[in-house]
Design a protein around this motif. Structure first.
Motif, mmCIF file in Angstrom:
data_model
loop_
_atom_site.group_PDB
_atom_site.id
_atom_site.type_symbol
_atom_site.label_atom_id
_atom_site.label_comp_id
_atom_site.label_asym_id
_atom_site.label_seq_id
_atom_site.Cartn_x
_atom_site.Cartn_y
_atom_site.Cartn_z
ATOM 1 N N HIS A 1 1.050 -1.300 0.118
ATOM 2 C CA HIS A 1 0.085 -0.177 0.063
ATOM 3 C C HIS A 1 0.580 1.033 0.043
ATOM 4 O O HIS A 1 2.105 0.726 0.108
ATOM 5 N N LEU A 2 0.528 2.239 -0.295
ATOM 6 C CA LEU A 2 0.955 3.627 -0.248
ATOM 7 C C LEU A 2 0.781 4.556 0.998
ATOM 8 O O LEU A 2 -0.307 4.640 1.834
ATOM 9 N N VAL A 3 1.806 4.755 1.369
ATOM 10 C CA VAL A 3 1.540 6.057 2.902
ATOM 11 C C VAL A 3 1.995 7.024 2.968
ATOM 12 O O VAL A 3 3.165 7.051 1.755
ATOM 13 N N LYS A 4 1.609 7.668 3.284
ATOM 14 C CA LYS A 4 1.454 9.443 3.255
ATOM 15 C C LYS A 4 3.077 9.989 3.395
ATOM 16 O O LYS A 4 2.760 9.349 4.826
ATOM 17 N N LYS A 5 3.853 10.663 2.857
ATOM 18 C CA LYS A 5 4.901 11.152 3.895
ATOM 19 C C LYS A 5 4.770 13.137 3.696
ATOM 20 O O LYS A 5 5.421 13.196 4.313
ATOM 21 N N GLY A 6 3.792 13.331 3.114
ATOM 22 C CA GLY A 6 3.930 14.614 2.759
ATOM 23 C C GLY A 6 2.463 15.419 2.287
ATOM 24 O O GLY A 6 1.197 14.174 2.023
ATOM 25 N N GLU A 7 2.465 16.946 2.111
ATOM 26 C CA GLU A 7 1.382 17.038 2.162
ATOM 27 C C GLU A 7 1.609 18.304 1.100
ATOM 28 O O GLU A 7 1.280 19.201 1.265
ATOM 29 N N ALA A 8 2.804 18.094 0.284
ATOM 30 C CA ALA A 8 3.576 19.498 -1.009
ATOM 31 C C ALA A 8 2.003 19.424 -1.941
ATOM 32 O O ALA A 8 0.545 18.846 -2.631
ATOM 33 N N ILE A 9 1.574 20.786 -1.557
ATOM 34 C CA ILE A 9 0.655 21.489 -2.593
ATOM 35 C C ILE A 9 1.723 22.030 -3.731
ATOM 36 O O ILE A 9 2.500 22.867 -3.090
ATOM 37 N N PRO A 10 0.602 21.526 -5.190
ATOM 38 C CA PRO A 10 1.921 22.402 -6.067
ATOM 39 C C PRO A 10 1.215 23.747 -6.666
ATOM 40 O O PRO A 10 0.743 24.790 -5.719
#
Ligand code: SF4
Ligand code: SF4
Length: 376
Positions: free
Chosen positions: A344-353
């Motif tokens: 599965h994928l784990v979220k490592k950040g929330e970079a906004i473009p």
């Protein structure tokens, strides 16, 4: 004594001019970057390109320089139109209905605009330029023009743990359905110029060829110049879903409202295949995710290893998949191919473009200036 001709001087000037754009056009020892320009631009077109900026301008704004050279407005109009048709520069109608023109970088720019008309010489020179300097120049700014978003719930839901639902996990800009809903209604679909390049070089892959989308102004450019065909959002979503099932990587432009979305593969994509040559390529990608394996569920079937475009998933001696985080770009291809729900994928950040293309190029220009001042 120098043997440089007047034409050589023009192409050298154009090389420097393009290098002054946010996306670099660096010099190499072999001079292959000049060969690329000589093949595409006539000396006259090169002289006109020298006067174009990255910010779109009307012909009236461009004309004063050429007027001083006794050129007519009609002459300039004919040449600008021809250059747009040849995919050398950007050109399209603005919100006020007038035509605007701007200089295009090599990529994303006049390389992509050679789709369906690549020559063997161009393909060979482009590949050589990638190896001799272009790859390093575009990667070292650390602000990519495209980012990687995960294969979406359209194929398989991504979960971190049972308590976190999909909506809370995936950043809206990372969800392809939302991205498409937010995009312009004018969408074009084009062949993949990277796959065409590799095919000409005898290194073609078997992936679907028509997988590159453009939106809004970029779509108008592709449709008006015969580079792509218009599709609806529903048709686009169907093609995207098929691409995800095929194991293609979703790479939209690094902007909140995308101007492009490519369905890429590790075999042919210039970004992925070139990043693959690096030791820790993940640091050069903008991605909010990485893959994690549930060893209890993993059967060691090797599907993820075979399909991972970055060679990040590797089966270890215990016959379990392991993920090299230095290589994993969080594309989720492994998640879609695993039949045992073991990755599965784990979220490592929330970079906004960046909000817009202009903001993106500003950020690239700043990052490039910082990286060049560190080097000096
Ligand atoms: S595809 Fe799934 S089960 Fe097969 S090796 Fe990869 S993680 Fe394990
Ligand atoms: S392991 Fe490979 S396929 Fe899976 S998310 Fe990372 S880069 Fe993509």
């Amino acid at each position: 004594m120098s043997t440089e001709t007047n034409d050589d001087i023009i192409y050298t000037k154009l090389r420097k001019h393009l290098d002054s754009f946010p996306i670099a056009y660096p010099k190499t020892e072999s001079g292959v970057e000049l060969e690329i320009l000589k093949e595409l631009f006539t000396p006259e077109h090169a002289k006109i390109a020298l006067r174009l900026r990255t910010i779109p301008q009307t012909i009236e704004e461009i004309y004063p320089f050429f007027k001083r050279k006794d050129k007519s407005l009609e002459w300039l109009q004919a040449n600008l139109s021809e250059m747009v048709k040849k995919g050398l520069i950007n050109g399209g109608k603005g919100p006020d209905g007038r035509m605007y023109y701007s200089g295009a970088p090599l990529a994303v720019g006049f390389f992509e605009y050679q789709v369906n008309r690549l020559t063997p010489t161009f393909a060979k020179n482009f590949a050589q330029y990638m190896d001799e300097g272009y790859r390093d120049a575009i990667i070292k700014t650390k602000v990519p023009q495209l980012r990687t978003i995960p294969a979406s719930k359209a194929v398989k839901t991504i979960v971190v743990d049972e308590k976190v639902d999909h909506k809370n996990l995936v950043t809206p800009f990372d969800e392809v359905e939302e991205l498409l809903a937010n995009a312009s209604n004018t969408i074009s679909l084009a062949n993949c110029v990277c796959r065409q390049t590799k095919e000409i070089l005898g290194k073609g892959c078997k992936h679907t060829m028509e997988t590159c989308f453009q939106f809004g102004g970029a779509a108008h450019y592709y449709i008006n110049n015969g580079l792509g065909k218009q599709v609806t959002k529903e048709e686009a979503l169907e093609i995207i879903k098929k691409g995800m099932k095929e194991g293609l990587v979703l790479q939209p432009s690094n902007t909140q409202k995308p101007f492009a979305l490519c369905l890429c593969c590790g075999d042919s994509c210039e970004i992925l295949s070139n990043a693959n040559k690096m030791e820790n390529p993940a640091q050069f990608f903008q991605t909010n995710y990485y893959a994690e394996v549930d060893v209890e569920k993993c059967t060691g079937c090797k599907l993820c290893e075979v399909k991972c475009p970055m060679h990040a998933a590797v089966i270890n001696d215990a016959k379990k998949s392991t993920i090299d985080l230095g290589r994993c770009i969080g594309c989720g291809v492994c998640v879609t191919v695993c039949n045992f729900d073991a990755v599965h994928l784990v979220k490592k950040g929330e970079a906004i473009p960046p909000e817009s293309t202009i903001d993106l190029y500003k950020q690239i220009a700043i990052a490039r200036a910082e990286s060049e001042s560190e080097e000096n």
